[in-house]
Design a protein around this motif. Structure first.
Motif, PDB file in Angstrom:
ATOM      1  N   GLU A  29       1.054  -1.568  -0.329  1.00 56.89           N
ATOM      2  CA  GLU A  29      -0.071  -0.439   0.090  1.00 56.89           C
ATOM      3  C   GLU A  29       0.631   1.293  -0.048  1.00 56.89           C
ATOM      4  OE1 GLU A  29      -3.556   2.137   2.714  1.00 56.89           O
ATOM      5  OE2 GLU A  29      -2.011   0.100   3.125  1.00 56.89           O
ATOM      6  N   ASN A  42      -3.453  -0.710  -2.926  1.00 52.68           N
ATOM      7  CA  ASN A  42      -3.490  -1.013  -2.177  1.00 52.68           C
ATOM      8  C   ASN A  42      -4.284  -2.567  -2.117  1.00 52.68           C
ATOM      9  OD1 ASN A  42      -4.571  -1.882   0.176  1.00 52.68           O
ATOM     10  ND2 ASN A  42      -6.589  -0.522  -0.011  1.00 52.68           N
ATOM     11  N   ARG A 336      -2.184  -1.415   7.743  1.00 47.90           N
ATOM     12  CA  ARG A 336      -2.369  -0.378   6.643  1.00 47.90           C
ATOM     13  C   ARG A 336      -0.857   0.643   7.632  1.00 47.90           C
ATOM     14  NH1 ARG A 336      -6.274  -0.764   3.047  1.00 47.90           N
ATOM     15  NH2 ARG A 336      -8.268  -2.177   3.212  1.00 47.90           N
TER      16      ARG A 336
END
Length: 459
Positions: A29, A42, A336
């Motif tokens: 990402e 992503n 993330r």
């Protein structure tokens, strides 16, 4: 500038598509200004590999780039166990076709002695002959420590990116962790640097459904809502603490005998919080009545952590120090690499970042045998810092009139003045690794926090 993060992990082992497999996963990402203004990526990748050969037999990918999303799957080296093997192979050549994820783990399993190794790699529909050539050894310094590494040069015959001069630095040990990857892009050097590494006990993976692409994946962000106070299952057996454990400390200045404050750490409950399985760990700290004439403090921090990794997914701060009032709630997305405050501010963090409360419990789970040195990322004052935990020596300390075997630790940071506060900790030398004493140098002098009460409630 941090441009992206990549996470690689061994997800499990089980039966998939009627074959035994080890499952590898990766998440890629872009972050920050690169994600917002240049290139939005992503992506998720899954590779099913044969445990005996390391060859993939199926690969899946979910591509989310520049507003588009696509799922795809590819089959490799079929039928099972009968990969096409040429009649002659070069020294260091491994037959069969790899995709990028399985190729990384195949490279880690190589001996990586002087010479070249050859793999056939398929990427984006093209098949390339890859050469990984060992060129030397080098010490590499990263934010999580220094590593002795094996330096390799990656050549992909016929690929446009071959001109980028890819170099991969593997740790010079049996794990061959990719510590650093460098490339010379026309816009400047690209560096992919190790931000963290964990070895977790891995249970057997469940059997895959007939359509694995449609298999639900874990939610990436914690869902807001009130905590649910029931539903926690058994905790991992190797944790050095139990639900109900409470550690109470008295805080002294220099060699004083009258406490200036108290602090209490407690593992409160194992339940479902914000739609996630979690442990609630709290700390309350306040100054005593006598000290409040000089300085008033009344702080509370709640940390909701994953029971398996001890990584927080939510942190609640309520700090009252003098005239300062500070309240903040962080929702932490470990997948993330982001911490999102209730004020809407997003902070990019390394994957595997702790908060100040969970850090204490994570340290207790590390190998602290002297002279071991560990590194963890921690969120402090709205930004991540690297904390280095160095096991200095074994010694016996006097605590409340008792002689207790302990291990002395130093805690330093990645700041220019890495030991500015001279943080030291003593943990018990038994399996519980109880924090017995903490000392620090502050503006008002040397502070010492001593453990005074230990209560354990077993479930």
């Amino acid at each position: 500038m941090s441009a992206a993060h990549i996470e690689l992990f061994v997800a499990g082992r089980g039966t998939f598509f009627d074959r035994e497999a080890i499952v590898l996963k990766a998440h890629v990402e872009t972050t920050g200004v690169v994600n917002a203004a240049l290139y939005d990526i992503n992506n998720d990748y899954t590779s099913y590999i044969d445990p005996a050969t390391g060859l993939p037999f199926r690969a899946q990918q979910t591509i989310r780039e520049a507003g588009r999303s696509a799922d795809s799957a590819s089959t490799y080296n079929e039928p099972a166990g009968t990969s096409a093997i040429p009649s002659q192979v070069r020294v260091g050549e491994f037959p069969g076709t790899y995709e990028m994820l399985s190729a990384i783990y195949r490279a880690r399993a190589l001996p990586l002695v002087e010479g070249s190794y050859y793999l056939t790699v398929q990427a984006e529909g093209q098949v390339y002959e890859a050469e990984l050539r060992v060129t030397g050894r080098e010490v590499v310094k990263t934010n999580v420590g220094s590593f002795n590494t094996v330096v390799t040069r990656l050549n992909l015959k016929g690929a446009k990116i071959n001109s980028y001069g890819f170099r991969i630095y593997f740790s010079d040990d049996e794990r061959h962790v990719p510590v650093l990857v460098t490339a010379r892009h026309p816009a400047g050097e690209i560096r992919a640097e190790l931000a963290g590494s964990q070895l977790m006990p891995v249970a057997a993976a469940p059997t895959a459904s007939p359509n694995p692409i449609a298999t639900p994946t874990p939610k990436k962000l914690p869902v807001t809502g009130p905590p649910v106070s029931s539903g926690g299952g058994p905790l991992p057996a190797d944790l050095p603490f139990k639900v109900g454990e409470q550690l109470n400390y008295q805080v002294y200045i220099a060699s004083g005998t009258q406490p200036l404050g108290t602090a209490s750490f407690q593992v409160r409950a194992h339940a479902r919080y914000f739609n996630r399985d979690g442990l609630l760990v709290t700390v309350k700290a306040q100054t005593t009545n006598a000290a409040q004439r000089i300085f008033f403090a009344n702080d509370q921090i709640n940390s909701y952590v994953d029971p398996s990794t001890l990584l927080p997914f939510r942190t609640e701060l309520n700090l009252v120090e003098g005239k300062l009032r500070f309240n903040r709630v962080w929702s932490i997305d470990q997948d993330r690499g982001a911490a999102i405050g209730d004020n809407g501010v997003r902070t990019d963090i390394p994957v595997g970042t702790f908060d100040l409360v969970s850090l204490l419990y994570a340290v207790r789970s590390l190998d602290l045998t002297p002279p071991k040195r560990n590194a963890l990322s921690v969120l402090v004052n709205d930004r991540p810092k690297t904390i280095f935990i160095t096991s200095l020596k074994r010694e016996t300390i006097d605590l409340g009139g008792q002689k207790i075997p302990a291990i002395q630790l130093s805690l330093t940071t990645d700041d220019p003045q890495s030991d500015k506060f001279q943080l030291r900790a003593w943990v018990s030398a038994d399996q519980r690794r109880l924090p017995l004493r903490l000392t620090a140098m502050t503006e008002i002098g040397a502070l010492r926090a001593d453990l005074v009460i230990i209560q354990v409630t077993r479930q």
